[in-house]
Design an enzyme around this catalytic site. Sequence first.
Site, PDB file in Angstrom:
ATOM      1  N   LYS A  51      -2.205  10.949 -10.460  1.00  8.88           N
ATOM      2  CA  LYS A  51      -1.905   9.919 -10.765  1.00  8.88           C
ATOM      3  C   LYS A  51      -2.903   9.118 -11.461  1.00  8.88           C
ATOM      4  O   LYS A  51      -3.555   8.845 -11.728  1.00  8.88           O
ATOM      5  CB  LYS A  51      -2.392   8.913  -9.395  1.00  8.88           C
ATOM      6  CG  LYS A  51      -1.981   8.115  -8.954  1.00  8.88           C
ATOM      7  CD  LYS A  51      -2.064   7.324  -7.480  1.00  8.88           C
ATOM      8  CE  LYS A  51      -1.341   6.349  -7.397  1.00  8.88           C
ATOM      9  NZ  LYS A  51      -1.776   5.160  -5.789  1.00  8.88           N
ATOM     10  N   ASP A  72       3.659   1.465 -16.961  1.00 10.90           N
ATOM     11  CA  ASP A  72       2.898   2.537 -18.096  1.00 10.90           C
ATOM     12  C   ASP A  72       2.830   3.269 -18.106  1.00 10.90           C
ATOM     13  O   ASP A  72       3.014   4.653 -18.359  1.00 10.90           O
ATOM     14  CB  ASP A  72       2.324   1.677 -18.034  1.00 10.90           C
ATOM     15  CG  ASP A  72       0.979   1.006 -17.395  1.00 10.90           C
ATOM     16  OD1 ASP A  72       1.604   1.573 -16.310  1.00 10.90           O
ATOM     17  OD2 ASP A  72       0.499   0.493 -18.147  1.00 10.90           O
ATOM     18  N   ARG A  88       7.827  11.791   0.649  1.00  9.61           N
ATOM     19  CA  ARG A  88       7.699  10.357   2.057  1.00  9.61           C
ATOM     20  C   ARG A  88       9.259   9.827   1.968  1.00  9.61           C
ATOM     21  O   ARG A  88      10.117  10.948   1.925  1.00  9.61           O
ATOM     22  CB  ARG A  88       7.537   9.260   0.568  1.00  9.61           C
ATOM     23  CG  ARG A  88       6.171   9.585  -0.299  1.00  9.61           C
ATOM     24  CD  ARG A  88       7.185   9.297  -1.336  1.00  9.61           C
ATOM     25  NE  ARG A  88       5.171   9.787  -2.267  1.00  9.61           N
ATOM     26  CZ  ARG A  88       4.619   9.225  -2.277  1.00  9.61           C
ATOM     27  NH1 ARG A  88       4.430   7.360  -2.338  1.00  9.61           N
ATOM     28  NH2 ARG A  88       3.545   8.841  -3.042  1.00  9.61           N
ATOM     29  N   ASP A 147       8.742   4.471   1.347  1.00  9.40           N
ATOM     30  CA  ASP A 147       8.846   5.306   0.216  1.00  9.40           C
ATOM     31  C   ASP A 147       7.086   5.749  -0.191  1.00  9.40           C
ATOM     32  O   ASP A 147       6.351   6.627   0.155  1.00  9.40           O
ATOM     33  CB  ASP A 147       8.485   4.926  -1.798  1.00  9.40           C
ATOM     34  CG  ASP A 147       8.118   3.084  -1.411  1.00  9.40           C
ATOM     35  OD1 ASP A 147       8.211   1.913  -1.221  1.00  9.40           O
ATOM     36  OD2 ASP A 147       7.588   2.875  -2.854  1.00  9.40           O
ATOM     37  N   ASN A 148       6.347   4.689   0.904  1.00  7.40           N
ATOM     38  CA  ASN A 148       4.222   4.773   0.965  1.00  7.40           C
ATOM     39  C   ASN A 148       4.349   5.426   2.342  1.00  7.40           C
ATOM     40  O   ASN A 148       3.505   5.384   3.150  1.00  7.40           O
ATOM     41  CB  ASN A 148       3.962   4.084   0.749  1.00  7.40           C
ATOM     42  CG  ASN A 148       3.915   3.144  -0.724  1.00  7.40           C
ATOM     43  OD1 ASN A 148       4.277   3.851  -1.549  1.00  7.40           O
ATOM     44  ND2 ASN A 148       3.927   1.605  -1.126  1.00  7.40           N
ATOM     45  N   ASP A 200      -1.581   6.783  -0.802  1.00  6.82           N
ATOM     46  CA  ASP A 200      -0.763   5.856  -1.529  1.00  6.82           C
ATOM     47  C   ASP A 200      -1.669   4.790  -1.126  1.00  6.82           C
ATOM     48  O   ASP A 200      -1.468   3.194  -0.417  1.00  6.82           O
ATOM     49  CB  ASP A 200       0.731   4.983  -1.744  1.00  6.82           C
ATOM     50  CG  ASP A 200       2.198   5.990  -2.473  1.00  6.82           C
ATOM     51  OD1 ASP A 200       1.330   7.293  -3.301  1.00  6.82           O
ATOM     52  OD2 ASP A 200       2.636   5.788  -2.774  1.00  6.82           O
TER      53      ASP A 200
HETATM   54  P1  AMP Z   1       3.282   1.570  -4.667  1.00  2.10           P
HETATM   55  O1  AMP Z   1       4.047   0.063  -4.169  1.00  2.10           O
HETATM   56  O2  AMP Z   1       2.667   1.575  -5.427  1.00  2.10           O
HETATM   57  O3  AMP Z   1       3.615   1.842  -3.457  1.00  2.10           O
HETATM   58  O4  AMP Z   1       4.706   1.466  -5.698  1.00  2.10           O
HETATM   59  C1  AMP Z   1       5.674   1.244  -5.907  1.00  2.10           C
HETATM   60  C2  AMP Z   1       6.668   2.172  -7.557  1.00  2.10           C
HETATM   61  O5  AMP Z   1       5.972   1.572  -8.633  1.00  2.10           O
HETATM   62  C3  AMP Z   1       6.167   3.980  -7.190  1.00  2.10           C
HETATM   63  O6  AMP Z   1       8.327   4.362  -7.250  1.00  2.10           O
HETATM   64  C4  AMP Z   1       5.765   3.390  -8.273  1.00  2.10           C
HETATM   65  O7  AMP Z   1       5.286   5.174  -8.532  1.00  2.10           O
HETATM   66  C5  AMP Z   1       5.424   2.427  -9.543  1.00  2.10           C
HETATM   67  N1  AMP Z   1       4.753   1.866 -10.243  1.00  2.10           N
HETATM   68  C6  AMP Z   1       3.114   1.646  -9.141  1.00  2.10           C
HETATM   69  N2  AMP Z   1       2.798   1.089 -10.851  1.00  2.10           N
HETATM   70  C7  AMP Z   1       3.171   1.898 -11.609  1.00  2.10           C
HETATM   71  C8  AMP Z   1       2.144   1.837 -13.131  1.00  2.10           C
HETATM   72  N3  AMP Z   1       1.425   1.407 -13.563  1.00  2.10           N
HETATM   73  N4  AMP Z   1       3.677   2.662 -13.713  1.00  2.10           N
HETATM   74  C9  AMP Z   1       4.473   3.365 -12.928  1.00  2.10           C
HETATM   75  N5  AMP Z   1       5.124   3.538 -12.313  1.00  2.10           N
HETATM   76  C10 AMP Z   1       4.242   2.485 -11.249  1.00  2.10           C
HETATM   77 MG    MG Z   2       4.103   3.931  -3.731  1.00  3.91          MG
END
Ligand code: AMP
Ligand code: MG
Length: 534
Positions: free
Chosen positions: A133, A145, A210, A280-281, A290
Amino acid sequence: MSAPEWIDDWYSLCFDNRFTRELPADPESSNTTRQVHNACYSRVHPKPVASPKLIAYSAEVAEQLGIPPALLESQQFAEVFSGNAVHPSMDPFAMCYGGHQFGNWAGQLGDGRAINLTEVTAADGRHYTLQLKGAGPTPYSRFADGLAVLRSSVREFLCSEAMHHLGVPTTRALSLVLTGDSVTRDMFYDGNAKQEPGAVVCRVAPSFVRLGSFQIFASRDEFETLRKLVDFTIRNDFPHLGPPSPEVYAEWFAEVCQRTAELMVHWMRVGFVHGVMNTDNLSILGLTIDYGPYGWLEDYDPNWTPNTTDAQGRRYRYSYQPQIAQWNLVQFAGAILPLVDNDVDQLQPGLRHYVATFDEGWHSMMAAKLGLGKFRGEDDKKLFSDLLDVLQLAETDMTLFYRRLADVSCDDAVDSVCDQLSDAYYQPDEINDQVRQATNEWFDRYRERIRSESISDDRRRQRMNRVNPLYVLRNYLAQLAIDRSEQGDHSGISELLDVLRNPYQEQPGKQAFAEKRPEWARHRAGCSMLSCSS
Ligand code: AMP
Ligand code: MG
C-alpha cells in the site's frame, strides 16, 4: 529503475498467482488513469523508491508466511517490500472495483495505491496475497499520486496487528518500510499542504476482494466477468460451499452476511470505529480492511466518528456501524442479483440472517462483557441498554470502565460504585449525586443478576477480562509513536505493538499504555480528528 541482479536468486516464496492466472486481465498495459472494462485487474509494477528502510515488521506474519527471521533485517527485504525489486515469479497487479462512497454510487475506484505484489502458498499451507500500500500510481489512481505517508502507514500497520491480537478478523501487516521519498499532503484539505515522509505497508490477507469488487461489474452490465469473479471467490475462499450454482450463490451471500455481522459485533465490543465504511472498504471475507481515519472510542459516545470528512452527517459513527454494514450488504445483494435470476427472494434469507446473527452476537457479546454465563432474554436486554445509558451520564472511558467493573465485588457490599470506577471518568466533577444514584441502581440490578448465576468475583473477573481488552490502540498512543517516528525514532512502533500483542492481560510496567486519553489529546489532529488524506 530495472530490477537488481540478485532478485533472480532471492529467497523464493512459494509463488502462486491464481488471481492473474484465472481471471480476466485488462488488455491495456499502459499505466495511465482510465476506466477499465471487462477486467478484474490491470498488471502494474510498483514505483521505485529512493532508499527503502524497514522500520517495523510483524514477526508472526513473517513466520506464518515462512519468511526466515534473518531475511527480515536484510536490505533485500526492504527492497522487495517497498516494491523496488520485483521477483520474476511475482505478477503484480491492481484490482478494479467500484463502490458506494458515503451512500452514493461513485463508479470505478479500484486499487489506486495498492499493488498486489504476489500471491503465495504459505508455510501453513494457506493461500495469501501480499499487497503493497502506497507503492505508486495505477490505472485506478484517479487524480491522486498512489502514495502513502508515514503517519497513515504506521496507523495501518499497528491497527492491523492490534486487531488480530484482539481476536477481530482483519487483514494483517507484514512490514512497514520508509521509502526515502517525500509525499505532499494537505491533511485537512484546507490549503496547508506539506511534505511528509513516504512509506509502504505490506498487507497480507487470503483475499483483498471487496463488496465493491462485484458491484463494478453489475453496474456496467458485465455479467460474465461478474460471474467469473464470484465463482473464483467461492472456489478459492468458500470451498466448503461446493461448486457454484444459483443455490450456492444464495448460501454464499448468507455466509458473507454472517461474517459481516460477526465483524460488527467485534467492532462494537472493542470500541473500534472504522470511519469510512464505503462498500469498497468492506471485505468479502468479513475482515476489517482499509485502515484510514479509524479511531477507538475513548469516552463512550455512540455518536462519535474520528473522520472529519464525515463530520457533518456522521454516517459512519460508532453506533451506526451495524446498520451501515447492512445497507452495504443490500447494495451487494443488488450486484449479485443477476446470478440468482434476479429473484430477490433468493437473497432475502441472507439479509435476515445478517439481522439474526448480529442480534444474537450482540446479546452474547454484551453478556460476556458483563461476565454473565448466558444471555437470558428481555431482562438482560434492559440491563444492557440501561448500562449504555449510564455510560453516557458522565464522560466515561469505555475500555477502562469494563476492566474496572470486573474488579468491583458482587459478593461484598459496595457503597459507591462510582468511587471504584473513578479512573474511568474523564471529569471527576461530573460525578454528582444523580450519576452516583443511577450507577448504583444499575449496579444493584447487575449484582442481583450475577448472584442468580452463583459465580464468584474471581471467576467473573476472569470471564470479563477475556473479552474486555485493557490495551487498545488508543488514538493518542498511535499519534505519539508517529510523532517519534517522524523525528527518526521508530522504536515507539514496535514498543506499542509489543504491548498490543497481549491486549487482555495486564502487563507489569505497561500502565502508561492503559491510561485514558490525556487532555492535550482531546482536540489534537491525529488523536481525535482524522481525515481521508493519507
Ligand atoms: P479509501 O477511501 O482510502 O478507501 O480510498 C478510496 C479510493 O481512492 C480507492 O480506490 C483508493 O485506492 C483511492 N486512493 C486513496 N488514496 C489514494 C492515493 N493517494 N493515490 C491514489 N489513489 C488513492
Ligand atoms: Mg479503500
